[in-house]
Design an enzyme around this catalytic site. Structure first.
Site, mmCIF file in Angstrom:
data_model
loop_
_atom_site.group_PDB
_atom_site.id
_atom_site.type_symbol
_atom_site.label_atom_id
_atom_site.label_comp_id
_atom_site.label_asym_id
_atom_site.label_seq_id
_atom_site.Cartn_x
_atom_site.Cartn_y
_atom_site.Cartn_z
ATOM 1 N N LYS A 51 34.401 4.847 -42.085
ATOM 2 C CA LYS A 51 35.573 4.489 -41.013
ATOM 3 C C LYS A 51 36.597 5.414 -41.266
ATOM 4 C CE LYS A 51 34.100 -0.509 -40.395
ATOM 5 N NZ LYS A 51 34.585 -1.648 -40.613
ATOM 6 N N GLN A 95 37.512 -5.904 -44.483
ATOM 7 C CA GLN A 95 35.945 -5.797 -44.517
ATOM 8 C C GLN A 95 35.377 -7.188 -44.993
ATOM 9 O OE1 GLN A 95 34.817 -2.704 -42.753
ATOM 10 N NE2 GLN A 95 33.109 -3.707 -43.802
ATOM 11 N N ASP A 118 39.337 -5.111 -35.078
ATOM 12 C CA ASP A 118 38.018 -5.804 -35.371
ATOM 13 C C ASP A 118 37.687 -6.712 -34.063
ATOM 14 O OD1 ASP A 118 36.350 -4.891 -37.472
ATOM 15 O OD2 ASP A 118 37.594 -6.136 -38.747
HETATM 16 N N1 GUN Z 1 31.414 -6.323 -42.106
HETATM 17 C C1 GUN Z 1 30.371 -5.887 -41.492
HETATM 18 N N2 GUN Z 1 30.664 -5.200 -40.220
HETATM 19 C C2 GUN Z 1 31.958 -5.408 -40.082
HETATM 20 C C3 GUN Z 1 33.260 -5.119 -39.364
HETATM 21 O O1 GUN Z 1 32.747 -4.533 -38.328
HETATM 22 N N3 GUN Z 1 34.536 -5.362 -39.671
HETATM 23 C C4 GUN Z 1 34.587 -6.072 -40.639
HETATM 24 N N4 GUN Z 1 35.843 -6.503 -41.019
HETATM 25 N N5 GUN Z 1 33.673 -6.213 -41.607
HETATM 26 C C5 GUN Z 1 32.568 -6.227 -41.451
#
Ligand code: GUN
Length: 293
Positions: A51, A95, A118
Site C-alpha cells: 500500500k 489494518q 477502507d
Molecule cells: N485486512 C485485510 N484486508 C484489509 C483491508 O483492506 N483493510 C484493512 N484495514 N485491513 C485489512
C-alpha cells in the site's frame, strides 16, 4: 479462457491516479495516506508495504505507523485521533484484524468518515447500502472494475458470492444487486446448505471465504467467470520462503472450465490497492469541498 489480470489493469489505474495526484499537488494539496499496523504479522506487513509503496509510486505522501503488538487501546485511539486532525492526511486506515486485546469496532467507528478510505465506518457502510456511497470498499470496487474493464456484463446474471465478510462478500453482494449493476445475487457462507449446487448455478462466481483452494472444478458451471479473492499462505517446503500463495480457487482444476478467471497473485489484490488510492483522492475532494460530503 481469459486471465483477468489485476496487475495489468492496476498499472493503467495507477497512471490515472498519478495524473490526478500530480494535478492536486500542483494546487498545493499533496494527497496523503496513513496506514496503521499493530503488531508484526507477516501477511499484514506485506499488505502494508504494498500500500505504502504504491502510494509513493503514484505521487502521494504516505506514512506507515507501526505500533507494537502490546499497544493499548488508548494509544491506538490517540493515534487515530491525531491522524483524523492532521490536515496533510486525507485517508486513514487501520489494518485488521487487530490483536485480540484491542477493539477493532471502536477503531472503525473512530476514524473520521471523511477519511475512511477502507469504507468500514458504519456511516459509510450505511450510505453504500442505500446506494449513495461516498467511498467504495476497496476489494469490491476492484472486482467491479475488473469486470467492467474486461467487458463482463453482470446485469441479470446470477452472481454467487462465497463468503459474507464485512470487507468483501457483504458489500460486494449489496453493490452487485443495486441499480446499474442489476445482478441477481446469492450470498453464501461456509455453512450454506447445498453450497456446491449453489456455486454451480453461478454465471459469475466470487470466492471470498479465506479457505485455500476451496472452489474445485465440480463447483463451477462450464463457461462461468471466476473471481478469486483469497490470498492464502500454504506450507510448501520446496518453495523459496517455505510457503506458496494460493487463492480460494483451485486454479489448475477450475481455469480450463471457466470463460475467465483471476489469478492469485496478480488478480484482485493489485486492484484493491489501486482502489484504496482512488479512495484517498475521494478523501481529498471531500475534505477540500471539491465533492459533496
Ligand atoms: N485486512 C485485510 N484486508 C484489509 C483491508 O483492506 N483493510 C484493512 N484495514 N485491513 C485489512
Amino acid at each position: 479462457m481469459k486471465i483477468l489480470s489485476g496487475t495489468a489493469l492496476a498499472a493503467s489505474f495507477e497512471e490515472e491516479l498519478k495524473r490526478e495526484a500530480v494535478a492536486l499537488t500542483g494546487q498545493g494539496i499533496r494527497p496523503g495516506l496513513a496506514v496503521i499496523q499493530v503488531g508484526e504479522e507477516p501477511a499484514t506487513q506485506t499488505y502494508v508495504r504494498s500500500k505504502v509503496k504504491t502510494a509513493e509510486r503514484v505521487g502521494m505522501h504516505s506514512v506507515d505507523h507501526k505500533l507494537p503488538a502490546t499497544a493499548s487501546q488508548a494509544e491506538l485511539e490517540a493515534l487515530v485521533d491525531r491522524l483524523n486532525r492532521a490536515p496533510h492526511i486525507n485517508g486513514v486506515l487501520c489494518q485488521m484484524p487487530l490483536p485480540p486485546h484491542l477493539d477493532g469496532g471502536r477503531i472503525t467507528r473512530l476514524i473520521d468518515p471523511l477519511k475512511d478510505v477502507d469504507c468500514f465506518h458504519p456511516y459509510n457502510m450505511g450510505l453504500l447500502a442505500l446506494g449513495e456511497p461516498r467511498f467504495l470498499p476497496c476489494t469490491p470496487a476492484g472486482i467491479l472494475e475488473l469486470l467492467t474493464r474486461y467487458g463482463i456484463a453482470v446485469g441479470g446474471k446470477h452472481t454467487v458470492v462465497l463468503g459474507r465478510s464485512n470487507i468483501v462478500g457483504r458489500p460486494l453482494s449489496i453493490l452487485l444487486s443495486q441499480k446499474g449493476w442489476d445482478a441477481t445475487v446469492t450470498l453464501c457462507h461456509s455453512r450454506s446448505d447445498g453450497l456446491v449446487e449453489l456455486a454451480r448455478q453461478a454465471d459469475i462466481l466470487v470466492a471470498a471465504l479465506g479457505q485455500p483452494e476451496f472452489v474445485r472444478a465440480e463447483m463451477v458451471k462450464p463457461g462461468a467467470v471466476v473471481i478469486d479473492v483469497g490470498v492464502n499462505r500454504v506450507a510448501d517446503p520446496t518453495a523459496k520462503r517455505g510457503y506458496r500463495l494460493c487463492g480460494d480457487v483451485d486454479f489448475a482444476g477450475v481455469a480450463p472450465k471457466a470463460s475467465a478467471i483471476t489469478p492469485v497473485p496478480g488478480g484482485v489484490g493489485p486492484m484493491t490497492i489501486a482502489m484504496l488510492l482512488r479512495n484517498t483522492l475521494v478523501g481529498v475532494r471531500l475534505q477540500h469541498g471539491l465533492a459533496e460530503a
